[in-house]
Design an enzyme around this catalytic site. Structure first.
Site, short mmCIF file in Angstrom:
data_model
loop_
_atom_site.label_atom_id
_atom_site.label_comp_id
_atom_site.label_asym_id
_atom_site.label_seq_id
_atom_site.Cartn_x
_atom_site.Cartn_y
_atom_site.Cartn_z
N GLY A 1 2.94 15.96 -47.23
CA GLY A 1 2.65 16.57 -45.93
C GLY A 1 3.90 17.08 -45.26
CB VAL B 1 5.63 14.14 -41.07
CG1 VAL B 1 6.52 12.96 -40.71
CG2 VAL B 1 5.21 14.88 -39.79
NE ARG C 1 -5.79 16.48 -50.84
CZ ARG C 1 -6.09 15.51 -49.99
NH1 ARG C 1 -6.89 14.52 -50.37
NH2 ARG C 1 -5.61 15.51 -48.76
NE ARG D 1 2.09 6.57 -32.81
CZ ARG D 1 1.73 7.84 -32.85
NH1 ARG D 1 0.86 8.32 -31.98
NH2 ARG D 1 2.23 8.63 -33.78
CB CYS E 1 5.74 14.16 -31.72
SG CYS E 1 4.13 14.87 -31.35
CD GLN F 1 2.29 17.86 -27.22
OE1 GLN F 1 1.92 17.27 -26.21
NE2 GLN F 1 2.04 17.40 -28.43
CB SER G 1 4.91 22.13 -36.67
OG SER G 1 5.66 21.91 -35.49
N GLY G 2 2.75 20.23 -34.90
CA GLY G 2 2.24 18.91 -34.60
C GLY G 2 0.87 18.65 -35.20
NE ARG H 1 -1.29 21.53 -30.82
CZ ARG H 1 -0.69 20.41 -31.23
NH1 ARG H 1 0.63 20.33 -31.31
NH2 ARG H 1 -1.41 19.34 -31.53
CG HIS I 1 6.12 18.90 -29.31
ND1 HIS I 1 5.55 19.92 -30.03
CD2 HIS I 1 5.49 17.74 -29.70
CE1 HIS I 1 4.61 19.41 -30.82
NE2 HIS I 1 4.56 18.11 -30.64
#
Length: 340
Positions: free
Chosen positions: A14, A16, A41, A101, A130, A157, A160-161, A236, A243
């Protein structure tokens, strides 16, 4: 640090995960071996690393037997299932998803703000959201000096987030619009090109979004102060990386803009860009690909006695995700806090 340190990136294919591998290489992370794990995959594909490549392995329950440290960025459901399995096998997990979190047993860490929380970990450490990370990096020195009472934050933001599919959707929509075609919206409920969406994650019963409430709840946990009042509006915007945040801060003690600028200039992980007369202020194009949290437009709020306004920008994939995760791992090794 173990004599031989094996590190795995979970969710390595991915956006990140790829950035984590890049940062491990850039910072010469002291790993004897690095492994890339992902879904079935992606197994068998390759990822560039150092002067060669890593072959992606399928993530299974047996993956962690020989791994000392795992950096997770594979989504909440994967983390909920596999992080406890990894920790039980003696592998320390730093998890980038939202799964852990707000668990009171699991530290939520930004190394510039609360590295001491790592001493309490039991195998899993959470990496914050983020938008929260870059905000608390800027808030910490001001809170230490004058105690923050209230924060009002509005975010801008980058796509890409939302991952690689959102980056591609913005690219595609811009091309479609320039070619007089009707743009397709699949990742977001509305077109993102040349538009702003005040909608990040799902709406909750209190009419806030999950993203907004993450900023509220995570800030209090990281700063270690439930009395700080936080309210957020997250938006967004059609930016690929970086961001931006407009933050209004009310403090117990008076801080002048000059005092705040001096404090922020000395703060770890912060770079002050603040000379409006020369059109110098942080922008996403400054932050993209960079490690620092950029702060500018530092000024006193004239509507209240002890108020400040600041503008904060950071690369959401680096400091907002991959870099913060690696920095946590570096502290764990430096302080000899790994399980194994």
């Amino acid at each position: 640090m173990p004599h031989d340190l094996t590190v795995a990136v979970v969710g390595a294919t991915g956006a990140v995960g790829r950035e984590m591998l890049k940062i491990l290489e850039e910072r010469e992370f002291p790993a004897t071996k690095v492994r890339a794990l992902a879904s079935s995959r992606s197994a068998g594909s390759s990822l560039p690393f150092q002067n060669g490549e890593l072959i992606v392995e399928e993530l299974t329950e047996a993956s962690f037997a020989d791994i000392d440290l795992a950096l997770f960025s594979a989504g909440g459901e994967t983390s909920k299932k596999f992080a406890p399995i990894a920790a039980k096998a003696g592998c320390t997990v730093v998890d980038n998803s939202s799964a852990w979190r707000m668990d009171p047993e699991i530290p939520l860490v930004v190394p510039e703000v609360n590295p001491e929380a790592l001493k309490t970990h039991k195998g899993i450490i959470a990496n914050p959201n983020c938008s929260t990370i870059q905000m608390v990096v800027a808030l910490k020195p001001l809170h230490d000096a004058a105690r923050i009472k209230r924060v009002v934050v509005s975010t801008y933001q980058a796509v890409s987030g939302s991952g690689n599919k959102a980056i591609e959707e913005l690219r595609k929509q811009v091309t479609q619009l320039f070619n007089m075609q009707e743009p397709e919206a699949k990742v977001y409920p509305h077109r993102i090109a040349f538009n702003c969406l005040p909608h990040l994650d799902a709406f909750l019963d209190n009419e806030y979004t999950k993203e907004e409430m993450k900023m509220v709840d995570e800030t209090k946990k990281i700063m270690g102060d439930d009395s700080i009042r936080v309210t957020a509006t997250t938006v967004r915007v059609p930016v690929f990386y970086g961001h931006s945040e407009s933050i209004n801060i009310e403090t117990d003690l008076k801080l002048t803009s000059r005092e705040a600028r001096a404090l922020l200039s000395q703060a770890p992980g912060v770079k002050v860009l603040d000379n409006p007369a020369e059109n110098i202020y942080p922008m996403p194009i400054n932050a993209a690909g960079e490690d620092e949290t950029f702060v500018g437009r530092i000024r006193e709020d004239e509507s209240i006695d002890n108020g400040l306004n600041v503008w904060v920008v950071a690369d959401n994939i680096r400091k907002g995700a991959a870099l913060n995760t690696v920095q946590i791992a570096e502290v764990l090794i430096r302080e000899n806090l790994l399980l194994s």
